[in-house]
Motif scaffolding. Structure first.
Motif, PDB file in Angstrom:
ATOM      1  N   THR A   1       0.830  -1.212   0.000  1.00  0.00           N
ATOM      2  CA  THR A   1       0.000   0.000   0.000  1.00  0.00           C
ATOM      3  C   THR A   1       0.861   1.257   0.000  1.00  0.00           C
TER       4      THR A   1
ATOM      5  N   SER B   1       2.578   4.133  -2.943  1.00  0.00           N
ATOM      6  CA  SER B   1       1.924   4.917  -4.010  1.00  0.00           C
ATOM      7  C   SER B   1       1.358   4.017  -5.102  1.00  0.00           C
TER       8      SER B   1
ATOM      9  N   GLY C   1       7.214  -2.346  -4.194  1.00  0.00           N
ATOM     10  CA  GLY C   1       8.225  -1.291  -4.194  1.00  0.00           C
ATOM     11  C   GLY C   1       9.557  -1.651  -4.827  1.00  0.00           C
TER      12      GLY C   1
ATOM     13  N   TRP D   1      11.715   3.484   2.284  1.00  0.00           N
ATOM     14  CA  TRP D   1      12.696   3.287   1.219  1.00  0.00           C
ATOM     15  C   TRP D   1      13.651   4.474   1.118  1.00  0.00           C
TER      16      TRP D   1
HETATM   17  O1  N01 Z   1       6.535   1.197  -3.243  1.00  0.00           O
HETATM   18  P1  N01 Z   1       6.561   1.483  -1.678  1.00  0.00           P
HETATM   19  P2  N01 Z   1       5.655   1.886  -4.380  1.00  0.00           P
HETATM   20  N1  N01 Z   1       5.002  -8.116   2.493  1.00  0.00           N
HETATM   21  O2  N01 Z   1       7.872   0.992  -1.219  1.00  0.00           O
HETATM   22  C1  N01 Z   1       4.723  -3.277   1.033  1.00  0.00           C
HETATM   23  C2  N01 Z   1       7.069   6.510  -6.344  1.00  0.00           C
HETATM   24  N2  N01 Z   1       5.802   6.359  -7.024  1.00  0.00           N
HETATM   25  O3  N01 Z   1       5.973   1.234  -5.642  1.00  0.00           O
HETATM   26  O4  N01 Z   1       5.553  -0.132   4.207  1.00  0.00           O
HETATM   27  C3  N01 Z   1       4.016  -7.243   2.618  1.00  0.00           C
HETATM   28  O5  N01 Z   1       6.182   2.851  -1.360  1.00  0.00           O
HETATM   29  C4  N01 Z   1       5.252  -2.135   1.817  1.00  0.00           C
HETATM   30  O6  N01 Z   1       4.953  -2.300   3.171  1.00  0.00           O
HETATM   31  P3  N01 Z   1       5.895  -1.591   4.294  1.00  0.00           P
HETATM   32  C5  N01 Z   1       6.807   7.186  -5.024  1.00  0.00           C
HETATM   33  O7  N01 Z   1       7.890   7.992  -4.707  1.00  0.00           O
HETATM   34  C6  N01 Z   1       5.234   7.480  -7.481  1.00  0.00           C
HETATM   35  O8  N01 Z   1       4.231   1.926  -3.977  1.00  0.00           O
HETATM   36  O9  N01 Z   1       7.315  -1.869   3.884  1.00  0.00           O
HETATM   37  N3  N01 Z   1       4.074  -5.981   2.179  1.00  0.00           N
HETATM   38  C7  N01 Z   1       4.525  -0.974   1.162  1.00  0.00           C
HETATM   39  O10 N01 Z   1       3.226  -0.873   1.631  1.00  0.00           O
HETATM   40  C8  N01 Z   1       6.686   6.003  -4.102  1.00  0.00           C
HETATM   41  O11 N01 Z   1       6.893   6.294  -2.751  1.00  0.00           O
HETATM   42  C9  N01 Z   1       4.031   7.403  -8.078  1.00  0.00           C
HETATM   43  O12 N01 Z   1       5.528  -2.228   5.544  1.00  0.00           O
HETATM   44  C10 N01 Z   1       5.216  -5.610   1.600  1.00  0.00           C
HETATM   45  C11 N01 Z   1       4.492  -1.412  -0.292  1.00  0.00           C
HETATM   46  O13 N01 Z   1       4.665  -2.810  -0.289  1.00  0.00           O
HETATM   47  C12 N01 Z   1       7.729   5.080  -4.685  1.00  0.00           C
HETATM   48  O14 N01 Z   1       7.602   5.246  -6.075  1.00  0.00           O
HETATM   49  C13 N01 Z   1       3.388   6.206  -8.232  1.00  0.00           C
HETATM   50  C14 N01 Z   1       6.305  -6.473   1.434  1.00  0.00           C
HETATM   51  C15 N01 Z   1       5.591  -0.820  -1.097  1.00  0.00           C
HETATM   52  O15 N01 Z   1       5.423   0.557  -1.150  1.00  0.00           O
HETATM   53  C16 N01 Z   1       7.523   3.645  -4.349  1.00  0.00           C
HETATM   54  O16 N01 Z   1       6.151   3.337  -4.403  1.00  0.00           O
HETATM   55  C17 N01 Z   1       3.993   5.076  -7.765  1.00  0.00           C
HETATM   56  C18 N01 Z   1       6.160  -7.780   1.908  1.00  0.00           C
HETATM   57  N4  N01 Z   1       7.138  -8.662   1.808  1.00  0.00           N
HETATM   58  C19 N01 Z   1       5.212   5.156  -7.162  1.00  0.00           C
HETATM   59  N5  N01 Z   1       7.299  -5.811   0.826  1.00  0.00           N
HETATM   60  C20 N01 Z   1       3.445   8.652  -8.559  1.00  0.00           C
HETATM   61  O17 N01 Z   1       2.316   8.920  -8.310  1.00  0.00           O
HETATM   62  C21 N01 Z   1       6.841  -4.555   0.616  1.00  0.00           C
HETATM   63  N6  N01 Z   1       5.581  -4.435   1.070  1.00  0.00           N
HETATM   64  C22 N01 Z   1       4.301   9.590  -9.288  1.00  0.00           C
END
Ligand code: N01
Length: 898
Positions: free
Chosen positions: A199, A201, A395, A509
């Protein structure tokens, strides 16, 4: 070595195999790579871009999941280097979708005919610096190897997806998708049971759209995140008008702002606003749907102070509870483990409301962690969920992943970048690494990068790098490398900056905490885009400070050193003062200087609330003296600190150090009585000293009447006030009381000589100048009196004085006389602690809520006063950072915060 010789040598080494020789090789054809290619070409440097994908776009090529959009307003998330490009492209929405952004990059690539120098579907398999050839040699997955003089990583900060670290992923028989590697063909989710893990972005953007398609969606959430409504639609008219009204000015303001988006610096602090006013501000921001606005514009302390942040986070938590109907789900979705903004918040479209849908279930992994993935679905500690599709929104190996993990990079002397970064990334300016000549990173760790509008940061980096390459060519240099000194200095500056914001207080991160086993520390530069830009400019204008430049026919140039030795906020204050081009304070005359100071003080952040502030008078030797008493909000009676303000015996009054007195009253839980002693030139030596003593005596005698604890008092002061405090201790010892249990001397004046090194080193450029100090001394004290211990306490008898904390600042002319006093006290058997605050200047500790990095010093002062009063220590976790006399790496800070 000239290109022809390199070619001959390479042909021999590769047994006649093909090698592409270029001036510059760039990795990545995303936002940074495209602009680099354009600029390098214009500079006449032959360039190849190597790109793993089969088209341009970088992160926007790979992240095609449903709902993928930018979350910086698109008018700000665009190239600005060419006004014609700006008018040739119109964005259709406030936050453009991924397909539109990808079209934009295609448009840019075509407009500047970039594709002909991009080798698509090509991965670098190794990069090695050949010192003899002075070239980077790149082996590639497809086609010719590459020999380049300069190697530039334009690989993005969030490009390498992180493995999900869950057992059994391979056993799953259904469909598996990663948001960061979403298929190009349509993914059909209708009538399917879908699981989303994560959960951040990506999860928050995709969940509402997946929920609309799927038969049932189960979201597996480990840590809730703050999400704010995007309110997407057309670009807001007010922002567009601002941009179109003065495009160049708007862009320039963005370049010098803190986050790369032109919002002003917020000045109101949370405690100046009522509950209703704060709520109104949040409602306005909530309706605006702008991430940078809500991160920066509510109140000045929201991102730097835990209490200011909690006020905002609580209001957002209320919003979540208002939207999500099921209280248990709302509670699970509400973040409590990190300050708002310390972890990257998200912009959403109906995210929280999605959990009101009957086909959506939230699984709180904090209560039931995932045990494994099975053939049919996901098994937690408590339940099994059969699903058809699993979407991993888990992520990235952020910031360093794409640079380091993608391919081995071997620098000078066979040094491996993975080894050099084993304990966290070490860089100079986030752009270069010592030991890796001619290697550059665009938005690398150690630069503002992900804490900024990437568009602005990318352009700044590309311009800086290409301008340097042009300058090197003109000067005949062919190799550039950061020095170890400069890199270590940057690490220190990064650590100092990390204490400015609350990012250090969250496992994210940003700190590497999302990847098991990764070294942890705040990786992006937290000092802001504008300050960072000015530092890069200063490096260039200062003869490439911190770089070694070499070339075949020129003498080596190495202007070694650290680019920033001041604390980041001290640097900002001094730059601001320099820009104001103020006449010397002493040129105003005594009354003019007092008026100026009053005006200056009126503009500073209001001091924090305390239990009570009482103004009164006390009998001095020749009549009443005013005082201001600060009482803590806690029940009394409280120990009493008699406080003497700074101002060179000439300026200031009992109110002029108001924010400092309030802050110390709150931190210590003690009454502070700030004394309005009389000033020169009307009242010359020894009036201030005698007033100080008389006031202390009266306050000690009337402690109970003032609500204080009867018994010994403590004295404290800053600058000339610290001089009065020190003198008061000597007089109290010699005149039979009052009893003083401890003295806090902050940047004290202790002696009348002006020849100690700190006087020479720091007497210009740090606001307290030599001529200002001369002026103060001349107004207060005739030369004949200056060796009297009542003005030069260092010359007095020091035995039998109360225990002391002497705080000095590195960039203060008075530093060495403070150190000398502490040493002399120790030699006289007085228990004394001395702290020299690195990177600070004379005004650091009294500029409360302006010089944020002064907090750790004031924490130490409060601790000392509590010790003097015989009270137990009372440190708060949020105050922990770097102690002012120490250096810590960002990694140490993160672990301290944990
Ligand atoms: O990745 P994240 P993202 N078991 O690392 C969970 C940019 N971005 O791809 O918080 C269960 O934020 C993890 O949980 P936790 C933006 O800068 C921008 O979503 O580690 N859950 C977290 O909830 C963003 O911040 C846009 O406890 C697991 C999620 O996965 C960055 O990219 C759009 C797990 C990862 O969230 C990264 O975003 C998208 C596991 N083993 C991204 N491992 C725009 O809008 C991880 N998680 C421009």
């Amino acid at each position: 070595m000239p290109d022809a010789m390199v070619a001959a040598s390479l042909s021999e080494a590769t047994s006649g195999g093909t090698t592409q020789q270029v001036d510059v090789a760039v990795v990545g054809a995303g936002f940074a790579g495209l602009y680099l290619l354009h600029r390098l070409r214009k500079a006449g440097l032959t360039t190849v871009v190597l790109e793993e994908a089969d088209d341009v776009g970088g992160t926007w090529y790979w992240n095609r999941y449903p709902g993928a959009r930018c979350d910086i307003q698109t008018i700000d998330y665009s190239y600005t280097f060419d006004p014609e490009l700006e008018s040739a492209w119109k964005w259709s929405e406030k936050y453009a979708t991924q397909p539109e952004i990808l079209r934009y990059f295609g448009f840019v690539a075509d407009r500047y005919d970039l594709r002909r120098d991009i080798r698509f579907r090509t991965r670098i398999t190794a990069a090695t610096w050949d010192q003899a050839l002075e070239r980077w040699l790149l082996t590639t997955s497809e086609g010719a190897t590459v020999a380049c003089r300069y190697y530039i990583m334009a690989t993005g900060c969030l490009s390498t997806p992180k493995p999900p670290e869950i057992d059994g992923v391979k056993d799953f028989k259904g469909e598996v998708y990663f948001t960061g590697r979403w298929p190009h063909e349509e993914v059909k989710l209708a009538a399917k049971r879908v699981a989303v893990i994560g959960t951040g972005s990506s999860g928050i953007q995709s969940i509402p759209l997946i929920a609309e398609q799927a038969e049932h969606l189960t979201v597996f959430q480990r840590t809730p995140n703050f999400a704010l409504p995007a309110h997407n639609g057309p670009a807001p008219a007010d922002r567009v008008a601002l941009l179109e009204g003065d495009r160049a000015g708007y862009r320039e303001q963005a370049r010098w702002s803190l986050a790369g988006v032109p919002w002003p610096q917020q000045t109101a602090v949370s405690w100046q606003l009522s509950d209703a006013e704060r709520r109104e501000r949040l409602d306005e921001a909530w309706a605006k749907g702008d991430l940078v606005y809500i991160l920066t514009q509510l109140w000045a302390d929201q991102a730097v102070d835990v209490d200011g942040n909690t006020l905002l986070a609580d209001l957002i938590r209320e919003k979540i509870r208002e939207i999500v109907k099921d209280p248990e789900t709302a509670a699970a979705l509400t973040p409590h483990d990190h300050p708002f903004g310390a972890k990257r918040p998200c912009l959403d479209t109906r995210y929280y409301a999605t959990y009101n849908r009957p086909n959506v279930t939230l699984v709180n992994l904090r209560q039931e962690p995932i045990k494994s993935i099975t053939a049919s679905g996901i098994k937690t500690d408590e339940r099994t969920f059969d699903v058809d599709v699993i979407v991993f929104a888990t992520g990235f190996d952020a910031m360093t992943g794409a640079i380091m993990a993608v391919h081995p990079i071997t620098g000078r002397g066979g040094k491996s970048l993975s080894d050099v970064w084993a304990n966290g990334p070490q860089t100079y300016l986030g752009l270069t690494v010592a030991g890796f000549p001619n290697l550059f990173m665009i938005t690398g760790p150690g630069s503002p990068s992900v804490l900024s509008n990437m568009a602005v940061s990318i352009e700044q980096h590309v311009d800086w790098v290409v301008d340097r390459l042009i300058a090197m060519r003109e000067a005949g240099f062919t190799a550039i490398e950061a020095t170890e000194t400069a890199q270590a200095g940057w690490a220190r500056h990064m650590a100092d900056c990390a204490t400015l914001t609350l990012h250090r207080l969250a496992n994210t991160w940003y700190t590497g905490a999302n990847v098991p086993g990764k070294a942890q520390g705040v990786m992006p530069y937290t000092g802001g885009v504008g300050p960072y830009r000015s530092i890069c400019n200063e490096v260039a204008s200062g003869g490439m400070l911190g770089f070694r430049l070499t070339g075949p026919n020129v003498a080596e140039q190495c202007n070694d050193g650290e680019i920033v030795r001041l604390q980041p906020d001290v640097r900002l204050v001094l730059n601001m003062l320099a820009e104001m081009k103020l006449p010397p304070l002493e040129s105003f005359g005594a009354q003019g200087a007092r008026d100026f100071l009053a005006e200056f003080n009126a503009a500073r952040p209001a001091g924090r609330p305390v239990g009570e502030v009482v103004d009164g008078t006390l009998p001095g030797t020749d009549g009443p003296l005013p005082y201001r008493l600060y009482r803590p909000a806690t029940p009394g009676p409280h120990p009493i600190v008699v406080y003497f303000h700074g101002g060179g015996w000439v300026l200031g009054d009992q109110e002029s150090d108001d924010p400092f007195c309030r802050d110390m009253c709150r931190r210590t839980g003690m009454i502070f009585v700030s004394v309005g002693y009389r000033h020169a030139p009307d009242h010359r030596f020894p009036t201030a000293a005698e007033d100080g003593y008389a006031a202390t005596r009266w306050i000690a005698e009337h402690a109970a009447d003032l609500g204080g604890k009867p018994g010994p008092v403590m004295v404290a002061g800053w600058s000339a006030g610290a001089n009065i405090a020190a003198v008061t201790c000597q007089l109290a010892r010699d005149r039979g009381g009052p009893q003083i249990s401890g003295q806090l001397l902050v940047c004290p004046v202790t002696d009348c000589t002006f020849d100690r090194p700190s006087y020479n080193d720091n007497a210009t450029g740090y606001f307290l100048t030599r001529s200002l100090m001369y002026w103060f001394w001349d107004l207060y004290c005739s030369p004949a009196d200056r060796t009297d211990p009542r003005v030069s306490p260092l010359r007095g008898k020091l035995e039998g004085l109360p225990q002391a904390l002497v705080v000095t600042c590195e960039f203060d002319p008075l530093r060495d006389e403070g150190v000398a006093y502490a040493e002399a006290l120790a030699a006289a058997g007085v228990p004394v602690e001395q702290v020299n605050a690195r990177g600070h200047f004379h005004f650091s500790f009294t500029m409360v809520d302006v010089v944020i990095t002064g907090v750790s010093g004031r924490v130490q002062m409060a601790e000392a006063l509590r010790r003097f009063a015989g009270l137990p220590s009372e440190r708060r976790q949020a105050d922990e950072g770097v102690r002012p006399g120490q250096t810590a790496s960002p990694h140490e800070i993160a672990s301290a915060a944990e």
